[in-house]
Design an enzyme around this catalytic site. Structure first.
Site, PDB file in Angstrom:
ATOM      1  N   GLU A   5      95.975 -15.507 -75.297  1.00 45.99           N
ATOM      2  CA  GLU A   5      94.865 -14.581 -75.031  1.00 45.99           C
ATOM      3  C   GLU A   5      93.531 -15.205 -75.394  1.00 45.99           C
ATOM      4  O   GLU A   5      93.324 -15.719 -76.496  1.00 45.99           O
ATOM      5  CB  GLU A   5      95.051 -13.274 -75.807  1.00 45.99           C
ATOM      6  N   ASP A  38      91.172 -11.131 -70.708  1.00 45.59           N
ATOM      7  CA  ASP A  38      91.020  -9.730 -71.110  1.00 45.59           C
ATOM      8  C   ASP A  38      89.580  -9.325 -70.784  1.00 45.59           C
ATOM      9  O   ASP A  38      88.631  -9.940 -71.289  1.00 45.59           O
ATOM     10  CB  ASP A  38      91.312  -9.619 -72.619  1.00 45.59           C
ATOM     11  N   ARG A  58      86.290  -0.002 -74.949  1.00 46.01           N
ATOM     12  CA  ARG A  58      87.742   0.175 -74.993  1.00 46.01           C
ATOM     13  C   ARG A  58      88.201   1.567 -74.561  1.00 46.01           C
ATOM     14  O   ARG A  58      89.298   2.002 -74.912  1.00 46.01           O
ATOM     15  CB  ARG A  58      88.315  -0.220 -76.368  1.00 46.01           C
ATOM     16  N   GLU A  74      94.481  -1.728 -72.386  1.00 43.92           N
ATOM     17  CA  GLU A  74      94.535  -1.663 -73.850  1.00 43.92           C
ATOM     18  C   GLU A  74      93.473  -0.698 -74.361  1.00 43.92           C
ATOM     19  O   GLU A  74      92.582  -1.096 -75.113  1.00 43.92           O
ATOM     20  CB  GLU A  74      94.182  -3.043 -74.404  1.00 43.92           C
TER      21      GLU A  74
END
Ligand code: MN
Length: 289
Positions: free
Chosen positions: A150, A183, A215, A244
């Site tokens: 990641e 991401d 988020r 996420e």
């Protein structure tokens, strides 16, 4: 393309029973449930097999994610810590294989979050990390497990912060079962262009995390989802995409993710489910047409 979500949207602690979330995410419209490697590594084998059976019953693909804690830092200049990290990751690879899952993503190449009270020795640590990832990849290959590294922002790790650095790292590791994970939450900080970052990663992309800059669930913020969808289409990406979202403060999850306020608009549990089901439909439309 398969669309999934991380279990922690609903949870305040990382260490939980993942079982009920398998049928839950299936009902909400997802193809994938991502679970925490920390919980999986210490799960007895019969419990792992119970998760595997439930996933197969519900038609859900399981993926695993972990940010290794400092005591298991596989990029450590302290050989004892590095060895502890290698042993822990090998145990997690075994459990992942038993689970029938095919990938472990996250900070599996170092530790998370980076401790910036200490000086950063990027070049030396990078070499150690590459050696460790090669060793783990060779162990994971016969077990059909791919490691997806990641790419996170500068505040959380230093080894690679953008797609260009991540691709170079994976090229240097040079193992077929090691890929890049991007991401959108981190890309929002580090990349000039979402489109260019994804297209330049191309076939090295093995997993994709999605989230808004704060988020919330995808679709509720200002990430350019159509542009990302176009980029994934142009590289013929047929892999896994996992959202996420973290919207409620509290517990170990809230503290680690730095959720200090309620971003759910004071949602009930039912509203939380509705929000993420709607986000799943939104992402499918943006990415799969
Ligand atoms: Mn992520």
């Amino acid at each position: 393309m398969k669309i999934g979500t991380y279990f922690a949207y609903w949870e305040k602690e990382w260490d939980t029973d993942f079982f009920p979330y398998i049928s839950k995410v299936a009902k909400l419209g997802f193809d994938i449930l991502e679970i925490a490697g920390g919980g999986l590594a210490d799960l007895p084998d019969d419990q792992v097999l119970r998760l595997k059976e439930e996933a197969s019953r519900c038609g859900i693909t399981l993926t695993v994610c972990i940010g290794l804690p400092a005591k298991y830092d596989v990029s450590s200049e302290n050989e004892e810590i590095r060895q502890a990290g290698i042993a822990y990751m090998k145990r997690l690879i075994d459990k992942t294989h038993l689970l029938g899952a095919r990938q472990i993503g996250g900070i599996v190449y170092a530790y998370w979050p980076a401790d910036y009270s200490k000086p950063v020795n990027k070049a030396a640590v990078r070499e150690i990390s590459i050696r460790s990832v090669q060793e783990l990849a060779d162990y994971a290959l016969p077990k059909d497990v791919t490691l997806t590294l990641e790419t996170v922002n500068r505040f959380e790790q230093f080894l690679f912060n953008d797609a260009a650095e991540a691709v170079q790292f994976v090229k240097d590791v040079n193992r077929e079962n090691v890929k890049v994970m991007l991401d959108s939450f981190h890309m929002n900080i580090e990349e000039d262009s979402f489109y260019d970052a994804i297209v330049s990663t191309g076939s090295y992309l093995g997993h994709f995390h999605i989230g808004e800059p704060n988020r919330k669930v995808p679709g509720k913020g200002r990430i350019p989802w159509d542009e990302i969808g176009r980029a994934l289409h142009d590289i013929h990406y047929d892999g896994t995409v996992v959202m996420e979202p973290f919207v409620r403060p509290g517990g170990g999850v809230g503290a680690d993710i730095k959720v200090w306020r309620d971003l759910s608009d004071d949602a009930s549990d039912e509203q939380l489910d509705e929000d993420i089901a709607e986000s799943c439909r939104f992402v499918r439309k943006a990415f799969c047409g």
